[in-house]
Motif scaffolding. Structure first.
Motif, short mmCIF file in Angstrom:
data_model
loop_
_atom_site.label_atom_id
_atom_site.label_comp_id
_atom_site.label_asym_id
_atom_site.label_seq_id
_atom_site.Cartn_x
_atom_site.Cartn_y
_atom_site.Cartn_z
N THR A 25 -4.64 5.45 -2.44
CA THR A 25 -3.55 5.86 -2.52
C THR A 25 -3.31 7.63 -3.68
N MET A 55 5.03 6.24 0.62
CA MET A 55 4.59 4.89 0.17
C MET A 55 6.32 4.96 0.33
N ALA A 76 1.12 11.82 -0.41
CA ALA A 76 0.10 10.87 0.21
C ALA A 76 0.54 9.85 -1.03
N TRP A 77 1.74 9.59 -1.97
CA TRP A 77 2.06 9.24 -2.64
C TRP A 77 3.11 8.40 -2.49
N ARG A 134 -3.52 -0.59 -3.09
CA ARG A 134 -3.45 0.39 -2.50
C ARG A 134 -3.53 1.17 -3.09
#
Length: 489
Positions: free
Chosen positions: A435, A449, A445-446, A431
């Protein structure tokens, strides 16, 4: 020479051996998780206590709930449950043999032998080192996750649980039925409020199977909070070779730094060993010690590990010797971590930072940056993100911590700057790599999480700087990013 009870008298005089009659020891503590840290920490404190002639009815019985624990049991059983502990001091390496453990429970998938031993009236403490990620904490709530598949499976068969918390609840239920007082459950893991987290897990599991039992556990069982500290590298061929240089044949020796610390709340209804006699601090203010250690030391490990690894530093002390990495460590600590840490009787935050700097720089330890980079998905939310949130609330800079997150993201792409591949280094590695690849073009996008960052993707003061740093790292490299941060006023 093979390490065993009957060979202790033949070892080199430079090796310290148990200074007490091990045959006179009797069981008092079940410890689950016989990794290196436990054998270099809790077991050493007990060994010191027994050598003073005190509390010989508090010996350790080892236990495990995972299949690999069976291999550890077999190796320790073959050497009469003795452990080699080697202190790596730049002034001189010292070896000792620890004898505080007298047994290791058979490892069984359904944990029957473990439940039986915990039910035994002689068991007054059950202690744990099951890693930061082993407490089934929900990423969304920050508390126990009753929906985790392992917990759901145990709740369906509570008489034969596979998890340590299922086993603890089964043993407490059996003790209650037998009219026995409950043992104390003592976490020795690096978690903020580790006793509270453990209570959440034990009570939370009990609530799934028996609400009356859960109420009894919550009202009767003690879960002291504690802070533990000792840098303990993983064991490999180098560590086994070091033991051999002392004349010891031990497949699982432990190496560690000279420094150690243990701070505990004094909540032990069935009594406890007199650990204050060997340097353990008992206090109602564990959280101040815990915050200092987790923020400065554990957070500091991340601060040196990711840039160090990206720049090819394999060992922690090499990262500390790199001018840019060391300067990054000092600036982030001083400006973005220390402002949120309070003094304890032994140290001011500034004094503790100097101690940590010296410990990280110890060339004898040979701790790897890879070990320090391990399991970032569990460690970052506990060791780094709280300092980010405190900084944002206080209106002070979090630029260095944003850069650290960008460096972690860059590391998780799966190769360092010279192109060398990074082997999987996190339970969520697939994952993370996926990512990190998306974040190269879409940095948010990071930060999205949520199990790591919560809502920080929506906080411009952090998210904007993270995006800037990640872009600079990809465009010009880690050194350029570190230099840019260090030039900031």
């Amino acid at each position: 020479m093979k390490l065993a009870a009957d060979t202790l008298g033949n070892l080199s005089p430079e090796i310290v051996v148990p200074g007490y009659d091990r045959a006179a020891l009797s069981h008092g503590i079940v410890h689950v998780g016989l990794g290196n840290f436990h054998r270099a920490h809790q077991a050493v404190y007990l060994d010191d206590l027994f050598a003073k002639g005190l509390d010989h009815d508090w010996a350790l019985t080892g236990a495990g709930v995972r299949a690999p624990d069976g291999a550890m049991r077999q190796m320790l059983k073959e050497q009469d449950f003795l452990s080699t502990v080697i202190e790596l001091d730049p002034a001189g390496t010292r070896a000792r043999v620890i004898g505080a453990m007298i047994d290791f429970i058979e490892v069984d998938a359904d944990n029957g032998p473990l439940i039986d031993r915990m039910t035994d009236e002689a068991t007054r403490i059950v202690s744990l080192t099951v890693t930061e990620g082993g407490y089934f904490v929900s990423a969304d709530t920050g508390t126990f996750d009753p929906s985790h598949p392992d917990i759901v499976a145990d709740a369906a068969r509570p008489e034969a649980p596979h998890t340590v918390f299922g086993a603890i609840v089964a043993a407490l239920k059996a003790r209650r039925a037998a009219g026995l007082a409950p043992f104390t459950v003592m976490s020795c893991d690096n978690l903020p409020g580790n006793g509270d987290v453990t209570r959440d897990a034990v009570v939370g599991f009990a609530q799934l199977i028996d609400l009356d039992l859960a109420d009894w556990i919550e009202g009767q069982v003690a879960f002291p909070n504690g802070m533990v500290d000792r840098i303990t590298p993983a064991t490999g061929e180098g560590e086994r070779a070091l033991a051999a240089r002392f004349g010891l044949d031990d497949p699982v020796p432990v190496t560690c730094e000279p420094f150690r610390q243990w701070v505990l709340e004094d909540k032990f209804p069935l009594g406890r060993p007199r650990l204050e006699e060997v340097g353990v601090t008992f206090t109602d203010d564990v959280h101040a010690y815990e915050r200092m250690k987790i923020r400065i030391l554990n957070g500091g490990h991340a601060v040196i590990a990711y840039p160090g690894a990206l720049l090819g530093c394999e060992l922690a002390h090499d990262a500390m010797a790199h001018p840019l990495v060391h300067a990054f460590f000092r600036k982030v600590e001083a400006e973005e971590i220390l402002p949120h840490v309070h003094a304890v009787p032994e140290f001011t935050p500034e004094q503790y930072l100097e101690l940590i700097d010296a410990r990280f720089s110890n060339p004898a330890i040979k701790d790897t940056t890879r070990r320090l980079c391990l399991d970032g998905s569990n460690r970052q939310p506990k060791f780094i993100v709280p300092s980010v949130r405190d900084g944002l609330a206080a209106g002070i800079s979090v630029d260095g911590l944003a850069l650290l997150s960008a460096l972690w993201c860059r590391y998780c792409i799966g190769h360092i700057e010279d192109g060398t591949a990074v082997a999987p280094n996190d339970p969520s590695w697939e994952r993370l790599t996926a990512t990190a690849a998306r974040a190269k073009d879409t940095p948010m996008a990071w930060l999205e999480m949520r199990d790591v960052y919560g809502d920080l993707a929506q906080v411009p003061a952090f998210a904007g700087r993270f995006a800037d740093w990640l872009g600079l790292i990809w465009a010009q490299g880690t050194e350029a990013a570190l230099n840019a941060y260090l030039k900031e006023q």
